[in-house]
Write an enzyme that holds these catalytic residues in place. Structure first.
Site, PDB file in Angstrom:
ATOM      1  N   TYR A 109       0.848  -1.197   0.000  1.00  0.00           N
ATOM      2  CA  TYR A 109       0.000   0.000   0.000  1.00  0.00           C
ATOM      3  C   TYR A 109       0.880   1.243   0.000  1.00  0.00           C
ATOM      4  O   TYR A 109       1.871   1.317   0.734  1.00  0.00           O
ATOM      5  CB  TYR A 109      -0.896   0.011   1.245  1.00  0.00           C
ATOM      6  N   GLU A 197      -3.925   7.215  -3.595  1.00  0.00           N
ATOM      7  CA  GLU A 197      -3.840   5.883  -3.003  1.00  0.00           C
ATOM      8  C   GLU A 197      -3.512   4.859  -4.068  1.00  0.00           C
ATOM      9  O   GLU A 197      -4.202   4.766  -5.077  1.00  0.00           O
ATOM     10  CB  GLU A 197      -5.190   5.504  -2.371  1.00  0.00           C
TER      11      GLU A 197
END
Ligand code: GDP
Ligand code: MN
Length: 388
Positions: A109, A197
């Site tokens: 991530y 993101e």
């Protein structure tokens, strides 16, 4: 402003950020053609909606042949995709991204956020990718690295290396991650991003570092500086009521409670939501008609509040400064005549022409509860919504 994954990937690519090769399609035939042009072993077909969690909802699928891409695209296009981020009503899929499928070695991530307390851009990284970052933050906060960037010097190579090592990368993938992060940071800052993101960011079996998924948000107040970003706006993805409000120059945000709020001024509107919550209820919306609203705008605002079936009571909280209380009264009375107000109405009115405003409401024949001050009016509105 939010954009689609395919738009985010196009933008990132221009900054040297690696993403899988692919293209957006609006029809099953178009999707098949893209697959043929890609000439790779396997393909991904990905529903393009402004929400995450598509994988679990059936919006991300693997295909072995262009024919299969066509089949999957024909099923996906027009489907109502429901994920934990769309709400129960879901979102209709109008386009799909067809891209070369990647061989995943490792899912991670990487996020970019603006930390308003620190007044800095913060890069967030975790070796736990492809899952909800909120869950990791809750249960394993130690698995997230927060790297603050000093705005006076900007992102430095050591920041990137620190992230790469935290992610457990080594060898050539470190350098690839460094260039990925630099490109992402540049894309973010040059375009006034508010959130980025990459979930997941991956290392492929071939040793490439790619954004398998990409989400980018931009600061609405800076869009005037980026007309090319503004063009990426997709009105089909927005709440129709919020769009309608924008047309009327009203700031409206739909929320999940049952007290409809009509307020002038953003600060007072925030305080109104707070005081509703303080009295144990939830606001149905944020609504700021603005400092100098016209009676037409007030009428329109009323109609919007009333079109929300969750609304069980309306709380009008006005401090007439530039706005005059009789203008508000006219708006309320017109709305009541045009659409009918079938729920309790609690009004707190103060400021310029307040006597006239109160008199107009009093003589209107409408069933209005008044509050001497904001606190009393809020508690009455909450009681009314709860049927007390
Ligand atoms: P989201 O569910 O909306 O976040 O959509 P993502 O783009 O993140 O895809 C969901 C999941 O599908 C990813 O976490 C991957 O596990 C899987 N996935 C997506 N693209 C590929 C791919 O090219 N190859 C493989 N093997 N898996 C993929
Ligand atoms: Mn994702």
């Amino acid at each position: 402003m939010n954009i689609h994954e395919y738009q985010a990937k196009d933008l990132l690519l221009r900054y040297g950020v690696r993403v899988p090769t692919g293209k957006v399609a609006f029809s099953a035939e178009g999707a098949e053609q893209i697959a043929k042009d890609l000439s790779c072993e396997k393909f991904m077909v990905k529903a393009q909606i402004h929400a995450g969690g598509r994988g679990k909802g059936g919006g991300v699928k693997l295909a072995a042949t262009p024919g299969e891409v066509r089949q999957i695209a024909s099923e996906m296009l027009g489907m109502r995709l429901i994920t934990h981020q769309t709400g129960p009503e879901g979102k209709i899929v109008k386009k799909v991204l067809v891209e070369e499928a990647s061989n995943i070695e490792k899912e991670m991530y990487l996020g970019v956020v603006i930390d308003r307390t620190r007044e800095k851009i913060v890069l967030m990284a975790s070796s736990e990718g492809g899952v909800e970052i909120e869950e990791i933050a809750r249960n394993h906060p130690e698995k997230i690295l927060r790297e603050c960037i000093d705005p006076s010097v900007g992102l430095q190579p050591f920041n990137c290396r620190k992230i790469a090592y935290f992610l457990g990368l080594n060898g050539k993938t470190v350098n690839k991650a460094v260039s990925f992060i630099s490109g992402l940071y540049k894309a973010f800052t040059e375009n006034d991003g508010s959130l980025a993101e990459m979930n997941p960011l991956i290392v492929t079996r071939e040793g490439e570092v790619l954004a398998l998924d990409a989400k980018l948000n931009f600061d609405d107040n800076a869009l005037y500086r980026h007309p090319e970003i503004e063009k990426l706006h997709d009105p089909a993805e927005e709440n129709p009521m919020e769009l309608e409000a924008k047309k009327w120059g009203i700031s409206y945000v739909k929320l999940n409670g049952n007290i409809g709020c009509l307020v002038n001024g953003a600060g007072l509107a925030m305080a109104t939501m707070d005081i509703v919550k303080y009295h144990g209820a939830e606001p149905a919306n944020f609504l700021d008609v603005g400092g100098g609203a016209s009676a037409e705008q007030v009428t329109q605002a009323f109609k919007m509040i009333l079109s929300d079936p969750n609304v069980k009571a309306i709380f009008v909280n006005i401090f007439g400064g530039i706005m005059k209380c009789d203008t508000i009264a006219t708006g309320i009375i017109t709305a009541a005549k045009e659409v009918g107000i079938g729920v309790p109405l609690v009004v707190r009115l103060e400021g310029t022409n307040v006597e006239l405003g109160r008199k107009m409401l009093g003589e209107s024949g409408l069933n209005i509860t008044t509050g001497a001050d904001m606190r009393e009016a809020a508690s009455k509105a909450v009681a009314a919504a709860q049927g007390r």
